[in-house]
Scaffold this active site. Structure first.
Site, PDB file in Angstrom:
ATOM      1  N   CYS A   2      -3.826 -11.480   6.754  1.00  0.00           N
ATOM      2  CA  CYS A   2      -4.642 -12.705   6.629  1.00  0.00           C
ATOM      3  C   CYS A   2      -5.521 -12.745   8.101  1.00  0.00           C
ATOM      4  O   CYS A   2      -5.092 -11.934   9.033  1.00  0.00           O
ATOM      5  CB  CYS A   2      -4.206 -13.831   6.681  1.00  0.00           C
ATOM      6  SG  CYS A   2      -2.923 -14.015   5.205  1.00  0.00           S
ATOM      7  N   ARG A  27      -9.751  -8.701   6.293  1.00  0.00           N
ATOM      8  CA  ARG A  27      -8.353  -8.953   6.443  1.00  0.00           C
ATOM      9  C   ARG A  27      -7.772  -9.562   5.057  1.00  0.00           C
ATOM     10  O   ARG A  27      -6.505  -9.804   5.072  1.00  0.00           O
ATOM     11  CB  ARG A  27      -7.943  -9.620   7.791  1.00  0.00           C
ATOM     12  CG  ARG A  27      -8.327  -8.760   8.881  1.00  0.00           C
ATOM     13  CD  ARG A  27      -7.843  -9.573  10.167  1.00  0.00           C
ATOM     14  NE  ARG A  27      -6.250  -9.755  10.365  1.00  0.00           N
ATOM     15  CZ  ARG A  27      -5.594  -8.927  10.932  1.00  0.00           C
ATOM     16  NH1 ARG A  27      -6.187  -7.842  11.660  1.00  0.00           N
ATOM     17  NH2 ARG A  27      -4.231  -9.026  10.912  1.00  0.00           N
ATOM     18  N   TRP A  74      -4.941 -13.239   2.541  1.00  0.00           N
ATOM     19  CA  TRP A  74      -4.579 -12.317   1.492  1.00  0.00           C
ATOM     20  C   TRP A  74      -3.335 -12.541   1.062  1.00  0.00           C
ATOM     21  O   TRP A  74      -2.264 -12.306   1.831  1.00  0.00           O
ATOM     22  CB  TRP A  74      -4.767 -11.198   2.141  1.00  0.00           C
ATOM     23  CG  TRP A  74      -4.473  -9.817   1.238  1.00  0.00           C
ATOM     24  CD1 TRP A  74      -3.418  -9.254   1.283  1.00  0.00           C
ATOM     25  CD2 TRP A  74      -5.321  -9.090   0.310  1.00  0.00           C
ATOM     26  NE1 TRP A  74      -3.254  -8.143   0.458  1.00  0.00           N
ATOM     27  CE2 TRP A  74      -4.425  -8.091  -0.206  1.00  0.00           C
ATOM     28  CE3 TRP A  74      -6.509  -9.092  -0.080  1.00  0.00           C
ATOM     29  CZ2 TRP A  74      -4.914  -7.303  -1.101  1.00  0.00           C
ATOM     30  CZ3 TRP A  74      -7.003  -8.385  -0.943  1.00  0.00           C
ATOM     31  CH2 TRP A  74      -6.150  -7.112  -1.403  1.00  0.00           C
ATOM     32  N   ASN A 100      -0.500 -15.756   9.626  1.00  0.00           N
ATOM     33  CA  ASN A 100      -0.706 -14.080   9.017  1.00  0.00           C
ATOM     34  C   ASN A 100       0.732 -13.583   9.145  1.00  0.00           C
ATOM     35  O   ASN A 100       1.370 -13.561  10.234  1.00  0.00           O
ATOM     36  CB  ASN A 100      -1.612 -13.489   9.987  1.00  0.00           C
ATOM     37  CG  ASN A 100      -1.596 -12.149   9.733  1.00  0.00           C
ATOM     38  OD1 ASN A 100      -1.303 -11.634   8.551  1.00  0.00           O
ATOM     39  ND2 ASN A 100      -1.949 -11.226  10.611  1.00  0.00           N
ATOM     40  N   GLY A 101       1.242 -13.069   8.009  1.00  0.00           N
ATOM     41  CA  GLY A 101       2.670 -12.822   8.014  1.00  0.00           C
ATOM     42  C   GLY A 101       3.567 -13.275   6.910  1.00  0.00           C
ATOM     43  O   GLY A 101       2.904 -13.822   6.001  1.00  0.00           O
ATOM     44  N   GLU A 481      -1.366  14.421  -5.062  1.00  0.00           N
ATOM     45  CA  GLU A 481      -1.994  13.385  -4.149  1.00  0.00           C
ATOM     46  C   GLU A 481      -2.742  13.985  -3.249  1.00  0.00           C
ATOM     47  O   GLU A 481      -3.736  13.511  -3.072  1.00  0.00           O
ATOM     48  CB  GLU A 481      -0.841  12.265  -3.895  1.00  0.00           C
ATOM     49  CG  GLU A 481      -1.106  11.285  -2.902  1.00  0.00           C
ATOM     50  CD  GLU A 481      -2.492  10.514  -3.333  1.00  0.00           C
ATOM     51  OE1 GLU A 481      -2.780  10.653  -4.808  1.00  0.00           O
ATOM     52  OE2 GLU A 481      -3.180   9.801  -2.634  1.00  0.00           O
ATOM     53  N   LYS A 485      -6.745  13.564  -2.872  1.00  0.00           N
ATOM     54  CA  LYS A 485      -7.227  13.082  -1.605  1.00  0.00           C
ATOM     55  C   LYS A 485      -8.424  13.873  -0.917  1.00  0.00           C
ATOM     56  O   LYS A 485      -9.629  13.549  -0.709  1.00  0.00           O
ATOM     57  CB  LYS A 485      -6.322  12.980  -0.428  1.00  0.00           C
ATOM     58  CG  LYS A 485      -5.409  11.615  -0.087  1.00  0.00           C
ATOM     59  CD  LYS A 485      -5.943  10.177  -0.298  1.00  0.00           C
ATOM     60  CE  LYS A 485      -6.312   9.758  -1.798  1.00  0.00           C
ATOM     61  NZ  LYS A 485      -5.742   8.922  -2.209  1.00  0.00           N
ATOM     62  N   GLU A 488     -11.736  13.868  -3.378  1.00  0.00           N
ATOM     63  CA  GLU A 488     -12.438  12.747  -3.587  1.00  0.00           C
ATOM     64  C   GLU A 488     -13.144  12.046  -2.201  1.00  0.00           C
ATOM     65  O   GLU A 488     -14.260  11.771  -2.426  1.00  0.00           O
ATOM     66  CB  GLU A 488     -11.639  11.335  -4.181  1.00  0.00           C
ATOM     67  CG  GLU A 488     -10.586  10.733  -3.070  1.00  0.00           C
ATOM     68  CD  GLU A 488     -10.055   9.490  -3.574  1.00  0.00           C
ATOM     69  OE1 GLU A 488     -10.459   8.797  -4.395  1.00  0.00           O
ATOM     70  OE2 GLU A 488      -8.849   9.334  -3.151  1.00  0.00           O
ATOM     71  N   HIS A 504       1.025  32.428 -13.471  1.00  0.00           N
ATOM     72  CA  HIS A 504       0.695  32.318 -15.164  1.00  0.00           C
ATOM     73  C   HIS A 504      -0.968  31.942 -14.965  1.00  0.00           C
ATOM     74  O   HIS A 504      -1.379  31.816 -16.358  1.00  0.00           O
ATOM     75  CB  HIS A 504       1.413  31.132 -15.791  1.00  0.00           C
ATOM     76  CG  HIS A 504       3.051  31.351 -15.766  1.00  0.00           C
ATOM     77  ND1 HIS A 504       3.536  32.526 -16.442  1.00  0.00           N
ATOM     78  CD2 HIS A 504       3.968  30.983 -15.035  1.00  0.00           C
ATOM     79  CE1 HIS A 504       5.024  32.568 -16.185  1.00  0.00           C
ATOM     80  NE2 HIS A 504       5.093  31.607 -15.359  1.00  0.00           N
ATOM     81  N   LYS A 604     -14.014   1.145  -5.617  1.00  0.00           N
ATOM     82  CA  LYS A 604     -12.430   0.912  -5.130  1.00  0.00           C
ATOM     83  C   LYS A 604     -11.609   0.360  -6.303  1.00  0.00           C
ATOM     84  O   LYS A 604     -10.469   0.473  -6.403  1.00  0.00           O
ATOM     85  CB  LYS A 604     -12.466  -0.421  -4.013  1.00  0.00           C
ATOM     86  CG  LYS A 604     -11.107  -0.628  -3.470  1.00  0.00           C
ATOM     87  CD  LYS A 604     -10.361   0.485  -2.577  1.00  0.00           C
ATOM     88  CE  LYS A 604      -9.045   0.119  -2.383  1.00  0.00           C
ATOM     89  NZ  LYS A 604      -8.242   1.453  -1.925  1.00  0.00           N
TER      90      LYS A 604
HETATM   91  O1  M6R Z   1      -6.227  -0.077  -8.088  1.00  0.00           O
HETATM   92  P1  M6R Z   1      -5.351   1.024  -9.028  1.00  0.00           P
HETATM   93  O2  M6R Z   1      -4.277   1.249  -7.913  1.00  0.00           O
HETATM   94  O3  M6R Z   1      -5.036   0.665 -10.263  1.00  0.00           O
HETATM   95  O4  M6R Z   1      -6.591   2.128  -8.977  1.00  0.00           O
HETATM   96  C1  M6R Z   1      -6.110   3.357  -9.599  1.00  0.00           C
HETATM   97  C2  M6R Z   1      -7.062   4.360  -9.187  1.00  0.00           C
HETATM   98  O5  M6R Z   1      -8.156   4.242  -9.684  1.00  0.00           O
HETATM   99  C3  M6R Z   1      -7.126   4.811  -7.521  1.00  0.00           C
HETATM  100  O6  M6R Z   1      -5.678   4.831  -7.282  1.00  0.00           O
HETATM  101  C4  M6R Z   1      -7.975   5.893  -7.313  1.00  0.00           C
HETATM  102  O7  M6R Z   1      -7.575   7.218  -7.993  1.00  0.00           O
HETATM  103  C5  M6R Z   1      -8.223   6.150  -5.940  1.00  0.00           C
HETATM  104  N1  M6R Z   1      -9.535   6.283  -5.392  1.00  0.00           N
HETATM  105  C6  M6R Z   1      -7.423   7.291  -5.081  1.00  0.00           C
HETATM  106  O8  M6R Z   1      -7.640   7.277  -3.797  1.00  0.00           O
END
Ligand code: M6R
Length: 609
Positions: A2, A27, A74, A100-101, A481, A485, A488, A504, A604
């Site tokens: 926060c 925050r 938050w 905050n915490g 993962e 990363k 994207e 294969h 996001k």
């Molecule tokens: O908010 P969520 O965790 O449900 O989102 C899921 C995905 O949209 C999210 O993880 C997406 O793959 C990210 N951009 C990965 O970095």
């Protein structure tokens, strides 16, 4: 996480607090409020929603005063609403607090205070702080706060004002940030420097356990023994934009570097000194938990990768079959779900449309729904039967990093909790695992401390057309993962292949110089991975290997570059091995000049199907 701001001086406080809070909105932004000493009273105004809701109200209803505290929230304890928003006041309205915490033992303190006839208005841990201070207050605010702090466990930063003391503002920190801004005829406190930069560039950084007592013209810093401390002011030279990102170039890098804290915040309130797990938030009884005969994890993207790691851990610990389903697929496949199914929906935002739809599908068929999410009061958290909040703090960058790591921690805790309940592990075995979980924040930090090695690799490899990630077992999930990363944020094509699957088909794509990132952290699969590395190297690939420190020398023979992670339990390696992959994606994207925090075509939170 926060944001806190406090002001004492001669100017009108509200505009100063609001400007500061605007700079701290990264925050937290689910509610905001101020407490102002106005006309010999403490007046609190606070609202659910973005800061603009509070700003609009204060514009129409001016609140005069030259002492005040403000907060942007938050949520951690209690959903975002007007009552749970900060500041919180004590029973008789004498004390106002922003915080905050997390106060870990707040329930115990709350019950203790209730036993003394003190009534509570909110569901927050913060209200306990205000009530405790008033309980101990006998005319000396510093002494009252010192007594309150002795009762509180956890990590927190707070700002306090008192109705009887219109010339005093107090800040205190323990394991959470708080800076003191030094002005002329005015002084400030804030969670972070950007909130102060319009007014001063001279600050004191408080150390853990220190209290700052501010008047208009004077600042006293006291240590935890109440002794006065001398401190040299720090002159800030950064611009506002980089200060908002804590001096980091991008939110993504800041969030990667926050991971040790995110893990601590998610883990430590749920384990005790004897390494026992307490999941107080789960309303299911042990008996009810024991009756599930299968678990289904639903999620998307990075959260789904956390689900895969979670599956591995839960099956290993609790010996319950776990399926992981991509949420957008699950709902259309007429899944086998009934009352004996525990459905775990993993979502950072708690708003992802596909995950929400899958959750509803399973709930409709009788499953019990538990969600692991980072956003208090999100739609998924409201529709689930039970909620396990990851306390990673707001994640701003589109690429999920710290939320992912805390999701893995959450799923491991759930797995270990079930294991003890079902008797598949003894209390001592669970305690050993928890002890190692507690070591992870320092081990993540050890990787972060050497990130220049990863940057150097990225600076040489950023022009690749395609990058392949290979691994076996749980390493395959971490590879997935790492690959997501990279694609994207850097827009390089990349694939993650289970190492045994290479021959294969996919091995046909390897050419001289193709980058292959090979994960070899699993002791039982280690020899097989060495063979896979040799296999791709023989086809001309440039191999970057990630392995445990103890295997480093041996792996050097099969790879071109070796990055090591600290030794840990095989099941927990994903928490460490993903960090170099996140950093590699980040530095590669930097080298390619990509828009890192807002990659093209992505959002996001994906609230459409
Ligand atoms: O908010 P969520 O965790 O449900 O989102 C899921 C995905 O949209 C999210 O993880 C997406 O793959 C990210 N951009 C990965 O970095």
């Amino acid at each position: 996480m926060c944001g806190i701001v406090g002001y004492i001086g001669e100017k009108q406080t509200v505009p100063i607090l609001m400007e500061g809070l605007e700079k701290l909105e990264y925050r937290g932004y689910d509610s905001a409020g101020v407490a102002i000493y106005s006309q010999e009273d403490l007046v609190v105004k606070k609202f659910k929603g973005r800061l603009s809701v509070l700003a609009d109200y204060l514009e129409e209803n001016p609140l005069p005063g030259v002492l005040g505290i403000g907060h942007t929230r938050w949520a951690t304890h209690g959903e975002p609403n007007d009552i749970n928003a900060h500041p919180h006041t004590s029973y008789h309205g004498k004390i106002a607090v922003v915080h905050n915490g997390i106060v870990e033992n707040y329930m115990k303190l709350k019950n203790w205070l209730k036993g003394k006839g003190i009534e509570f208005k909110s569901e927050t841990d913060t209200e306990v702080i205000a009530q405790l201070i008033e309980y101990y207050y006998e005319g000396n605010l510093v002494e009252a706060l010192q007594k309150a702090i002795q009762k509180m466990e956890g990590a927190y930063a707070i700002g306090v004002i008192c109705k009887d003391q219109p010339d005093t503002l107090i800040g205190y920190r323990k394991d959470n940030p708080l800076v003191v801004g030094i002005g002329k005829g005015e002084n400030f406190i804030a969670s972070d420097i950007p909130a102060l930069l319009k007014h001063t560039r001279d600050v004191y950084f408080l150390e853990d356990g220190e209290m700052a007592v501010l008047t208009r013209d004077h600042i006293t810093i006291l240590n935890d023994l109440g002794e006065e401390m001398n401190r040299d002011p720090f002159h800030v030279t950064w611009d506002i934009e980089s200060a908002e990102k804590g001096g980091y170039q991008h939110f993504m890098l800041k969030e990667i570097n926050e991971q040790p804290k995110a893990v601590r915040d998610t883990l430590f309130p749920r384990v005790d000194k004897e390494n026992r797990i307490k999941l107080d938030e789960l309303r299911l009884t042990g008996e009810e938990l024991n009756q599930f005969n299968k678990i289904i994890i639903i999620a998307c993207g990075t959260a789904m990768h956390a689900g895969l790691v979670g599956k591995y851990a839960i099956e290993k610990f609790a010996r319950i079959p776990v399926e992981v389903e991509i949420a957008s697929e699950f709902r259309y496949k007429d899944p086998f779900v009934d009352k004996k199914t525990l459905l775990i929906a993993v979502s950072q935002s708690g708003e992802t449309a596909d995950t929400l739809a899958a959750l509803r599908e399973a709930k409709g068929k009788g499953a019990h729904v538990l969600t692991v999410t980072n956003v208090v009061g999100s739609r998924i958290s409201r529709e689930a039967h039970d909620v396990f909040y990851t306390w990673a703090g707001p994640e701003i960058a589109v690429a999920s990093t710290k939320a992912y790591i805390t999701q893995i921690i959450a799923l491991n805790l759930i797995g270990l909790y079930l294991a003890e309940l079902k008797g598949t592990m003894t209390r001592a075995e669970v305690a050993d695992k928890v002890a190692e979980l507690k070591n992870l924040p320092d081990k993540i930090q050890a990787i972060l401390d050497h990130q220049e090695n990863i940057q150097a690799i990225a600076n040489k490899q950023f022009n690749q057309q395609s990058v392949f990630f290979i691994g076996r077992g749980i390493d395959d999930y971490t590879s997935k993962e790492g690959s997501l990363k990279l694609k994207e944020i850097s827009y390089i094509h990349s694939e993650a292949i289970a190492a045994g699957e290479l021959k294969h088909g996919t091995i046909a794509l390897l050419e001289k110089g193709t980058l292959v990132i090979a994960l070899a952290t699993q002791d039982q699969l280690y020899d097989k991975m060495l063979s896979n590395m040799k296999e791709v190297k023989a086809r001309g690939a440039f191999v970057v290997a990630i392995t445990k420190e103890k295997s480093r020398e041996e792996v050097e023979e099969s790879a071109d570059v070796v990055l090591s992670i600290p030794d840990t339990d095989n099941v927990f390696t994903p928490v460490l091995a993903v960090v170099p992959l996140q950093l590699f994606a980040y530095y590669t994207a930097v080298a390619r000049g990509a828009d890192i925090d807002k990659p093209k075509n992505l959002a996001k939170s994906v609230t459409v199907e």
